[in-house]
Structure formats: C-alpha cells, structure tokens
Design an enzyme around this catalytic site. Sequence first.
Site, PDB file in Angstrom:
ATOM      1  N   THR A  28       0.846  -1.200   0.000  1.00 47.60           N
ATOM      2  CA  THR A  28       0.000   0.000   0.000  1.00 47.60           C
ATOM      3  C   THR A  28       0.879   1.246   0.000  1.00 47.60           C
ATOM      4  O   THR A  28       1.939   1.269   0.619  1.00 47.60           O
ATOM      5  CB  THR A  28      -0.908  -0.022   1.244  1.00 47.60           C
ATOM      6  OG1 THR A  28      -1.827  -1.109   1.103  1.00 47.60           O
ATOM      7  CG2 THR A  28      -1.699   1.271   1.384  1.00 47.60           C
ATOM      8  N   ALA A  83       7.778   1.582   2.340  1.00 49.09           N
ATOM      9  CA  ALA A  83       8.098   1.785   3.755  1.00 49.09           C
ATOM     10  C   ALA A  83       8.280   3.275   4.003  1.00 49.09           C
ATOM     11  O   ALA A  83       8.546   4.054   3.081  1.00 49.09           O
ATOM     12  CB  ALA A  83       9.373   1.039   4.138  1.00 49.09           C
ATOM     13  N   GLU A 103      -0.823  -5.146   6.173  1.00 52.63           N
ATOM     14  CA  GLU A 103       0.507  -5.323   5.571  1.00 52.63           C
ATOM     15  C   GLU A 103       1.301  -6.369   6.348  1.00 52.63           C
ATOM     16  O   GLU A 103       1.886  -7.282   5.756  1.00 52.63           O
ATOM     17  CB  GLU A 103       1.251  -3.988   5.550  1.00 52.63           C
ATOM     18  CG  GLU A 103       0.678  -3.018   4.536  1.00 52.63           C
ATOM     19  CD  GLU A 103       1.230  -1.615   4.648  1.00 52.63           C
ATOM     20  OE1 GLU A 103       1.114  -0.866   3.675  1.00 52.63           O
ATOM     21  OE2 GLU A 103       1.758  -1.234   5.714  1.00 52.63           O
ATOM     22  N   LYS A 121      14.195   7.372   2.097  1.00 57.50           N
ATOM     23  CA  LYS A 121      13.655   6.486   3.148  1.00 57.50           C
ATOM     24  C   LYS A 121      14.753   5.754   3.917  1.00 57.50           C
ATOM     25  O   LYS A 121      14.504   5.208   4.979  1.00 57.50           O
ATOM     26  CB  LYS A 121      12.697   5.461   2.529  1.00 57.50           C
ATOM     27  CG  LYS A 121      11.519   6.063   1.764  1.00 57.50           C
ATOM     28  CD  LYS A 121      10.511   6.662   2.693  1.00 57.50           C
ATOM     29  CE  LYS A 121       9.314   7.291   2.000  1.00 57.50           C
ATOM     30  NZ  LYS A 121       8.556   6.440   1.134  1.00 57.50           N
TER      31      LYS A 121
HETATM   32  C1  5RP Z   1       1.265   2.164   4.218  1.00 57.92           C
HETATM   33  C2  5RP Z   1       2.736   2.062   4.233  1.00 57.92           C
HETATM   34  C3  5RP Z   1       3.458   2.602   3.055  1.00 57.92           C
HETATM   35  O1  5RP Z   1       4.167   1.583   2.463  1.00 57.92           O
HETATM   36  C4  5RP Z   1       4.392   3.698   3.506  1.00 57.92           C
HETATM   37  O2  5RP Z   1       3.633   4.689   4.173  1.00 57.92           O
HETATM   38  C5  5RP Z   1       5.166   4.317   2.341  1.00 57.92           C
HETATM   39  O3  5RP Z   1       4.296   5.037   1.538  1.00 57.92           O
HETATM   40  P1  5RP Z   1       4.789   5.719   0.202  1.00 57.92           P
HETATM   41  O4  5RP Z   1       5.212   4.630  -0.723  1.00 57.92           O
HETATM   42  O5  5RP Z   1       3.566   6.455  -0.299  1.00 57.92           O
HETATM   43  O6  5RP Z   1       5.913   6.656   0.533  1.00 57.92           O
HETATM   44  O7  5RP Z   1       3.355   1.559   5.129  1.00 57.92           O
HETATM   45  O8  5RP Z   1       0.714   1.744   5.435  1.00 57.92           O
END
Ligand code: 5RP
Length: 228
Positions: A28, A83, A103, A121
């Site tokens: 997600t 993440a 997840e 990240k």
């Molecule tokens: C959702 C998550 C996502 O993987 C995390 O927030 C990273 O999001 P993005 O890819 O939009 O930076 O843990 O619950």
Amino acid sequence: MSADLQKRIAGEAAAELVETGMVVGLGTGSTAAWFVKALAARGLSDIRGVPTSTATEALALELGLKLTSLDEVQHIDLTVDGADEIGPGLSLIKGGGAALLREKLVWEASARCVVIADAAKSVPVLGAFPLPIEVVAFGHKTTLIRLNEALRACGLDVTPRLRVKDGQMVATDGGNLIYDAACGAIPDPARLAEALKRVTGVVDHGLFLGLADEALIGQDAGVERLAL
Ligand code: 5RP
C-alpha cells in the site's frame, strides 16, 4: 531525479521479480502503486494478488489484476511493499498509509518480502518518522495512558498523537485508530516492538523487524539492491 521517479523505478524493478503462477502480496502507498501498475503492465498470466488495503484492491482491480485473499491462499510467494523508513538490517517503519496491520499479516505469510522506496527512506536510525501504532477504537484514550507508560519504560519521552485527517479520526480498513509516536530516534526497536505488543488495546505497530528480505531503493543512478 524526483522522489516519485525514484519510487517508480524501484516499483518497476520489483515487478520484474514476479513470475507466472505466483501469489503476490500487493503493498500500500504511492511506491507500491508503481509496483502494481508495472506488474499489471507485464500482463503475466496466472498470477494472483493479495492486496493489503482497500485502496490497493481498487487499483489492482481497475488495472485488471486477478486477486485473491489471505484466507484463500494462506501462503504468498512474494510480497512487494513500500516503507516510511528503512534502517539497519532492513528494519522498517511502516504504516504511514494506515495499512500496517494488513501489511504485516501479508508480509508474515510471505516466503519473500521486498521493500521498495525512494532514496530518502534510508536512515541510519529508525524513529524520525513518527511510529504508527494501531489501537482498537474502544477505550483508546485509556490505551494511550498505557502506551505512554510503555514508551517511558523504553526510555522514550513521547506522547503519541491520534491521527486525524480533515477533522476526523483516521480509521483503518479494520475500523481501528492510529496513534503516531514521534520518537525522534528508536535506539532499541526490538525492545519497543515487544513493549508495544504487550499493551492491551494495541493491535499492532509499524515496526517491521526481521521481515524484509531485500530492498530495492530508487537512486539517481538507478536502483540499488540491499539484501540481508
Ligand atoms: C502504508 C505504508 C506505506 O508503504 C508507507 O507509508 C510508504 O508510503 P509511500 O510509498 O507512499 O511513501 O506503510 O501503510
């Protein structure tokens, strides 16, 4: 290269790992969405996806991917997900998109888990990103009191904040609430993970420890692969 392009190349690289016949966990968030799009574009036959949120389910269906559920398959060959932070030993903070429980259930049922992300990240120590903690709605304010005690016992002087969007408490797909703990730095993630799980009312937290097998990180020069 923009962060979004870094997410895209990481998602596209991960889509190349999928083989015909696989059951694939679909993460997600915006990075996972690039993976889902790249996977659909490959047009592989006989793959089935297990979405980790209603948002990912809607995207995958729109793109024509075949879906199944964790209860139907129980075993997943490969999960690809984003993440919020990637720390030492592929320890992770997840849950920025409020999907951490589904997840984690999907990750734990997976033979191989690949985390995909943009370069920002990667961090030397987890905790700059506020740690999402999923709690049941019933009695959540008393759960917060015990959460505070658990955090203090781990040496973290932080009071988690209830996640609110547009004036409304954010509810997860499972109907729970999210508290975000801005720890700053988490010196001992394993100790904190255990302490949080012992709090009645806490459903789960966004520390994913010992779950990721490898990371694909979009960098300006291309996709960097990190493996344990
Ligand atoms: C959702 C998550 C996502 O993987 C995390 O927030 C990273 O999001 P993005 O890819 O939009 O930076 O843990 O619950």
